[in-house]
Design a protein around this motif. Structure first.
Motif, mmCIF file in Angstrom:
data_model
loop_
_atom_site.group_PDB
_atom_site.id
_atom_site.type_symbol
_atom_site.label_atom_id
_atom_site.label_comp_id
_atom_site.label_asym_id
_atom_site.label_seq_id
_atom_site.Cartn_x
_atom_site.Cartn_y
_atom_site.Cartn_z
ATOM 1 N N SER A 1 0.773 -1.004 -0.061
ATOM 2 C CA SER A 1 0.000 -0.205 -0.213
ATOM 3 C C SER A 1 0.924 1.360 -0.183
ATOM 4 O O SER A 1 0.459 2.290 0.602
ATOM 5 N N SER B 1 1.086 12.413 3.825
ATOM 6 C CA SER B 1 1.085 13.686 3.342
ATOM 7 C C SER B 1 0.178 14.525 4.035
ATOM 8 O O SER B 1 -0.027 15.376 4.587
ATOM 9 N N ALA B 2 -1.309 13.859 4.134
ATOM 10 C CA ALA B 2 -2.294 14.679 4.601
ATOM 11 C C ALA B 2 -1.978 14.498 6.244
ATOM 12 O O ALA B 2 -2.582 15.415 6.974
ATOM 13 N N THR C 1 1.331 3.836 -2.182
ATOM 14 C CA THR C 1 0.860 4.992 -2.688
ATOM 15 C C THR C 1 -0.136 5.315 -1.597
ATOM 16 O O THR C 1 -0.180 6.630 -1.348
ATOM 17 N N GLU C 2 -1.037 4.399 -0.924
ATOM 18 C CA GLU C 2 -2.182 5.044 0.023
ATOM 19 C C GLU C 2 -1.281 5.389 1.202
ATOM 20 O O GLU C 2 -1.663 6.509 1.499
ATOM 21 N N CYS C 3 -0.179 5.095 1.470
ATOM 22 C CA CYS C 3 0.514 5.226 2.711
ATOM 23 C C CYS C 3 0.962 6.756 2.335
ATOM 24 O O CYS C 3 1.191 7.620 3.192
ATOM 25 N N LYS C 4 1.810 6.904 1.312
ATOM 26 C CA LYS C 4 2.328 8.267 1.121
ATOM 27 C C LYS C 4 1.039 9.339 1.085
ATOM 28 O O LYS C 4 1.661 10.235 1.680
ATOM 29 N N GLU C 5 0.108 9.057 0.460
ATOM 30 C CA GLU C 5 -1.162 10.075 0.641
ATOM 31 C C GLU C 5 -1.474 10.316 1.915
ATOM 32 O O GLU C 5 -1.758 11.401 2.326
ATOM 33 N N TRP C 6 -1.541 9.109 2.792
ATOM 34 C CA TRP C 6 -1.888 9.342 4.090
ATOM 35 C C TRP C 6 -0.987 10.225 5.081
ATOM 36 O O TRP C 6 -1.268 11.131 5.535
#
Length: 69
Positions: free
Chosen positions: A27, A36-37, A29-34
């Protein structure tokens, strides 16, 4: 990260284990987005897909490491 006080038993082992778990995660990509947020707010729990979710949620609930003022 800076130690907030007394040494945390086995912190190095926990960190190394979490690192290796992250390296095997699917995961990214999902982790990088999380992440970042999460930097813009104060999350209280890890995302549902996180293989280190229990450990991360524990750190988020009661940070063992924090920045000194």
């Amino acid at each position: 990260m800076e130690p907030a006080g007394a040494p945390v038993p086995r912190f190095g082992h926990m960190l190394a284990s979490a690192f290796h778990t992250c390296k095997s995660c699917q995961s990214v990509t999902e982790c990088k987005e999380w992440l970042s947020a999460a930097s813009a707010k104060s999350p209280t729990e890890a995302p549902h897909y996180c293989l280190n979710g229990e450990l991360l949620s524990e750190f988020l609930a009661e940070p063992l490491m924090k920045k000194e003022p």
